[in-house]
Enzyme design. Sequence first.
Site, PDB file in Angstrom:
ATOM      1  N   LYS A 207      35.208 127.524 -27.228  1.00 33.79           N
ATOM      2  CA  LYS A 207      35.597 126.100 -27.171  1.00 33.79           C
ATOM      3  C   LYS A 207      35.528 125.607 -25.739  1.00 33.79           C
ATOM      4  O   LYS A 207      34.994 124.540 -25.472  1.00 33.79           O
ATOM      5  CB  LYS A 207      37.032 125.894 -27.693  1.00 33.79           C
ATOM      6  CG  LYS A 207      37.227 125.884 -29.180  1.00 33.79           C
ATOM      7  CD  LYS A 207      36.681 124.716 -29.929  1.00 33.79           C
ATOM      8  CE  LYS A 207      35.246 124.832 -30.311  1.00 33.79           C
ATOM      9  NZ  LYS A 207      34.796 125.728 -31.316  1.00 33.79           N
TER      10      LYS A 207
ATOM     11  N   ASN B 237      12.095 116.873 -38.995  1.00 38.69           N
ATOM     12  CA  ASN B 237      13.094 117.862 -38.573  1.00 38.69           C
ATOM     13  C   ASN B 237      12.551 119.230 -38.939  1.00 38.69           C
ATOM     14  O   ASN B 237      11.965 119.388 -40.017  1.00 38.69           O
ATOM     15  CB  ASN B 237      14.401 117.689 -39.359  1.00 38.69           C
ATOM     16  CG  ASN B 237      15.208 116.501 -38.880  1.00 38.69           C
ATOM     17  OD1 ASN B 237      14.815 115.822 -37.948  1.00 38.69           O
ATOM     18  ND2 ASN B 237      16.329 116.265 -39.541  1.00 38.69           N
ATOM     19  N   GLY B 238      12.802 120.222 -38.100  1.00 36.23           N
ATOM     20  CA  GLY B 238      12.339 121.574 -38.409  1.00 36.23           C
ATOM     21  C   GLY B 238      11.321 122.030 -37.385  1.00 36.23           C
ATOM     22  O   GLY B 238      11.148 121.395 -36.334  1.00 36.23           O
TER      23      GLY B 238
ATOM     24  N   GLU C 208      31.884 125.321 -24.413  1.00 35.72           N
ATOM     25  CA  GLU C 208      31.120 124.256 -25.086  1.00 35.72           C
ATOM     26  C   GLU C 208      31.420 122.869 -24.537  1.00 35.72           C
ATOM     27  O   GLU C 208      30.519 122.085 -24.295  1.00 35.72           O
ATOM     28  CB  GLU C 208      31.494 124.208 -26.581  1.00 35.72           C
ATOM     29  CG  GLU C 208      30.810 125.218 -27.441  1.00 35.72           C
ATOM     30  CD  GLU C 208      31.241 125.041 -28.881  1.00 35.72           C
ATOM     31  OE1 GLU C 208      30.368 124.807 -29.719  1.00 35.72           O
ATOM     32  OE2 GLU C 208      32.446 125.129 -29.181  1.00 35.72           O
TER      33      GLU C 208
ATOM     34  N   LYS D 279      25.180 119.890 -33.795  1.00 32.51           N
ATOM     35  CA  LYS D 279      26.235 120.168 -34.759  1.00 32.51           C
ATOM     36  C   LYS D 279      25.747 121.084 -35.868  1.00 32.51           C
ATOM     37  O   LYS D 279      26.407 122.031 -36.244  1.00 32.51           O
ATOM     38  CB  LYS D 279      26.727 118.845 -35.350  1.00 32.51           C
ATOM     39  CG  LYS D 279      27.861 118.985 -36.341  1.00 32.51           C
ATOM     40  CD  LYS D 279      29.108 119.456 -35.656  1.00 32.51           C
ATOM     41  CE  LYS D 279      30.270 119.687 -36.592  1.00 32.51           C
ATOM     42  NZ  LYS D 279      31.316 120.491 -35.927  1.00 32.51           N
TER      43      LYS D 279
ATOM     44  N   GLU E  55      37.010 132.704 -29.708  1.00 29.28           N
ATOM     45  CA  GLU E  55      36.838 131.298 -30.084  1.00 29.28           C
ATOM     46  C   GLU E  55      37.413 130.370 -29.000  1.00 29.28           C
ATOM     47  O   GLU E  55      36.849 129.309 -28.716  1.00 29.28           O
ATOM     48  CB  GLU E  55      37.503 131.055 -31.451  1.00 29.28           C
ATOM     49  CG  GLU E  55      37.587 129.625 -31.916  1.00 29.28           C
ATOM     50  CD  GLU E  55      36.236 128.899 -32.099  1.00 29.28           C
ATOM     51  OE1 GLU E  55      35.183 129.521 -31.928  1.00 29.28           O
ATOM     52  OE2 GLU E  55      36.271 127.687 -32.371  1.00 29.28           O
TER      53      GLU E  55
ATOM     54  N   ARG F  63      25.235 115.054 -34.503  1.00 29.88           N
ATOM     55  CA  ARG F  63      24.482 116.296 -34.690  1.00 29.88           C
ATOM     56  C   ARG F  63      23.920 116.809 -33.370  1.00 29.88           C
ATOM     57  O   ARG F  63      23.495 117.962 -33.294  1.00 29.88           O
ATOM     58  CB  ARG F  63      23.326 116.060 -35.674  1.00 29.88           C
ATOM     59  CG  ARG F  63      23.789 115.736 -37.079  1.00 29.88           C
ATOM     60  CD  ARG F  63      22.634 115.253 -37.921  1.00 29.88           C
ATOM     61  NE  ARG F  63      21.674 116.302 -38.182  1.00 29.88           N
ATOM     62  CZ  ARG F  63      21.587 116.987 -39.316  1.00 29.88           C
ATOM     63  NH1 ARG F  63      22.443 116.743 -40.273  1.00 29.88           N
ATOM     64  NH2 ARG F  63      20.675 117.902 -39.477  1.00 29.88           N
TER      65      ARG F  63
ATOM     66  N   HIS G  94      37.494 148.310 -19.019  1.00 36.08           N
ATOM     67  CA  HIS G  94      36.174 148.937 -19.159  1.00 36.08           C
ATOM     68  C   HIS G  94      35.075 148.106 -18.496  1.00 36.08           C
ATOM     69  O   HIS G  94      33.905 148.318 -18.780  1.00 36.08           O
ATOM     70  CB  HIS G  94      35.848 149.138 -20.645  1.00 36.08           C
ATOM     71  CG  HIS G  94      36.814 150.049 -21.336  1.00 36.08           C
ATOM     72  ND1 HIS G  94      36.948 151.377 -21.004  1.00 36.08           N
ATOM     73  CD2 HIS G  94      37.716 149.812 -22.322  1.00 36.08           C
ATOM     74  CE1 HIS G  94      37.886 151.926 -21.764  1.00 36.08           C
ATOM     75  NE2 HIS G  94      38.378 150.996 -22.566  1.00 36.08           N
TER      76      HIS G  94
ATOM     77  N   CYS H 104      18.166 117.553 -34.892  1.00 34.21           N
ATOM     78  CA  CYS H 104      17.494 116.296 -35.197  1.00 34.21           C
ATOM     79  C   CYS H 104      18.088 115.648 -36.446  1.00 34.21           C
ATOM     80  O   CYS H 104      18.571 116.340 -37.341  1.00 34.21           O
ATOM     81  CB  CYS H 104      16.020 116.549 -35.479  1.00 34.21           C
ATOM     82  SG  CYS H 104      15.201 117.502 -34.204  1.00 34.21           S
TER      83      CYS H 104
ATOM     84  N   TRP I 259      16.217 116.564 -31.124  1.00 34.22           N
ATOM     85  CA  TRP I 259      16.836 117.618 -30.310  1.00 34.22           C
ATOM     86  C   TRP I 259      15.673 118.529 -29.933  1.00 34.22           C
ATOM     87  O   TRP I 259      15.128 119.235 -30.783  1.00 34.22           O
ATOM     88  CB  TRP I 259      17.894 118.357 -31.134  1.00 34.22           C
ATOM     89  CG  TRP I 259      18.702 119.359 -30.381  1.00 34.22           C
ATOM     90  CD1 TRP I 259      19.789 119.117 -29.579  1.00 34.22           C
ATOM     91  CD2 TRP I 259      18.523 120.781 -30.386  1.00 34.22           C
ATOM     92  NE1 TRP I 259      20.283 120.302 -29.086  1.00 34.22           N
ATOM     93  CE2 TRP I 259      19.524 121.329 -29.561  1.00 34.22           C
ATOM     94  CE3 TRP I 259      17.613 121.651 -30.987  1.00 34.22           C
ATOM     95  CZ2 TRP I 259      19.645 122.699 -29.332  1.00 34.22           C
ATOM     96  CZ3 TRP I 259      17.731 123.005 -30.758  1.00 34.22           C
ATOM     97  CH2 TRP I 259      18.733 123.524 -29.940  1.00 34.22           C
TER      98      TRP I 259
HETATM   99  C1  F6R Z   1      31.188 125.835 -32.216  1.00 28.91           C
HETATM  100  C2  F6R Z   1      30.152 125.368 -33.066  1.00 28.91           C
HETATM  101  C3  F6R Z   1      29.041 126.311 -33.439  1.00 28.91           C
HETATM  102  C4  F6R Z   1      29.048 126.460 -34.961  1.00 28.91           C
HETATM  103  C5  F6R Z   1      27.855 127.314 -35.418  1.00 28.91           C
HETATM  104  C6  F6R Z   1      27.869 127.538 -36.906  1.00 28.91           C
HETATM  105  O1  F6R Z   1      32.091 124.840 -31.892  1.00 28.91           O
HETATM  106  O2  F6R Z   1      30.173 124.259 -33.504  1.00 28.91           O
HETATM  107  O3  F6R Z   1      29.183 127.529 -32.819  1.00 28.91           O
HETATM  108  O4  F6R Z   1      30.252 127.038 -35.331  1.00 28.91           O
HETATM  109  O5  F6R Z   1      26.667 126.661 -35.065  1.00 28.91           O
HETATM  110  O6  F6R Z   1      27.879 126.346 -37.600  1.00 28.91           O
HETATM  111  P1  F6R Z   1      28.283 126.260 -39.127  1.00 28.91           P
HETATM  112  O7  F6R Z   1      29.716 126.600 -39.224  1.00 28.91           O
HETATM  113  O8  F6R Z   1      27.994 124.848 -39.506  1.00 28.91           O
HETATM  114  O9  F6R Z   1      27.420 127.256 -39.838  1.00 28.91           O
END
Ligand code: F6R
Length: 607
Positions: free
Chosen positions: A484, A99-100, A487, A602, A480, A27, A503, A2, A73
């Site tokens: 990516k 927010n929260g 996502e 985000k 990773e 976000r 395994h 949010c 959100w």
């Molecule tokens: C992946 C992504 C999330 C963040 C995770 C941690 O592309 O964006 O997995 O990496 O939410 O976020 P930060 O780095 O802001 O603590």
Amino acid sequence: MCGIIGYCGPKPAAPILVEGLRRLEYRGYDSAGICVVENGHLELHKKKGKLAALSSVLPPNVVGNYGIGHTRWATHGEVTDINAHPHIDGAGKIAIAHNGIVENHESLREKLTDDGYVFISETDSEVIVHLIHSLYEGDLEAAIKQAVQLLTGTYGIVAVHADEPNRVVGARNGSPLVLGIGDDEMFLASDVTAIVAHTKQVVYIEDHEVVTITPDDYRTTDLTDRPIDKKIEFISWELAEIEKDGYTHFMQKEILEQASSIKRAMQGRLNKETATGHLGGLNLSSKELLEIERVKIIGAGTSFYAAMVAAYLIESIGRIPCSAELASEVRYRNPVVERNTLYFAVSQSGETADTLYAMRELQRKGARVLGICNAVGATIPRESDGGVYIHSGPEIAVASTKAFTSQLTAFYIFTLIMARMRHMSFEEGSNFIRALEKVPDQVESILARSDKLAELAAKYAHFNNVLFLGRGLNYPVALEGALKLKEVSYIHAEGYSAAEIKHGPIALINEQTPSVFIVTNDSLREKVISNMKEVKARRGPVIALCVEGDTEVMAIADDHFAVPSAHELMYPYLMMVPLQMYAYHTALVLGRDVDQPRNLAKSVTVE
Ligand code: F6R
């Protein structure tokens, strides 16, 4: 997650609020709304879906000059117009955006219902507005101070009252809130991107603080009404950094920026004369650095994978026992804080609730926790015991890309410092620096061949499952790479150590399950090649990410992408960048919402 915004000034508030919400879109959100006070009544408009949906229902003539806005959100209650924020009280006088998460919302709702309040949404947030109403005696700020003391959970709140002209009140506990000081206008927002177009002077509001803005003044107090003097800080980045700047997507822009963002993360931190590094923010003397016997790193998502690369490096090159752990798990397992152990909390946003709460738990137990963060002024860097900014610049696309390679850079330099204080010779230190300094150009040359990655993406975008396999330093890169892809393309992708497939995961291999193998010229190379052959023997398509000139691997793989030959420790950079670009192009082929993938946020400020 949010986003919230509040405005109070001479201009019509509605366009400023909507514009602020647009800047917070990155976000992640699923509905949006604004409430402006106009001639003593609340003008409320909210809509599920993207901001375009809200704009389509906004009358053009809303002229009130103070108000609040929110992008939601969903956590409690579905994505509907009614559940969107702001929420207003039954009398239509008070509006709040939150927010929260209010953890005790059920008991508060019961009590308020008994007192005659009628709830129309399924959200936890609606209790806040009724609670404020029940405590209101002509002063919104005072009512908010009482109300928040009855809440359990987290909040960043902005609120207005129809009978209190030109006043917006904000309060914070666990959800970020920043005040922007303009010329005869004031702003409140959950992050500075919402307001940087208007002002660069900001004040970060802390937990249990309340802020009231009027067009030309602000007041910050604690919950007992004691005034708090706050430091005004300046945002150093430019508006252009949060614009697409001619690119189609932020994700594309941020991937392509990496040669310069990696360089920025190194700037002034490598010393060729002494063949070591320098990270000023660590706040540790050489003696203290020498006394460190163990390093532990916590993070979430992409930041956790950067932590895994770091753990491998710090242990194998720095020769200090080091481990990476998911922040969300650390907090709840009553961690033992050992003597002479240095902790790092790594986070792009610096606001991730899992990482922040784990950091606080470690600090409560006496740990020294340093932050590796991107967002300047965020909660983790402010509350940590020192640390390093990675200076990637704002990362707007939900999928993290350039922050990962800059987080690596901070850890590579830390590794160099630790290794040079122990066993690493001047010669080896010099080699390490030379290799690290070559990375930006190597990344640039990879990005110049993005067309080939677009071709691969087009060929493999229609497979429903993909495996990513690597070993050693490239095992977290495989994880990773899979993150990516899932996502931004929504393709089911998993990363494994290549050694692990026998395994279990090898059961998934058939003509319909491609595997992306990361193969370098390190000591595990032959073993990874054997794993590739095992996959080929089961008719699994193989895409190899390999080193230029590696004809052996190219001959086995169905397709390949080759990166420049480099120092063996530098491959996490060189392998990660093409995987980011591959994910980006796959998302394009499939027509996904690249910058704001479904369901994702985000900055994940709830647990
Ligand atoms: C992946 C992504 C999330 C963040 C995770 C941690 O592309 O964006 O997995 O990496 O939410 O976020 P930060 O780095 O802001 O603590």
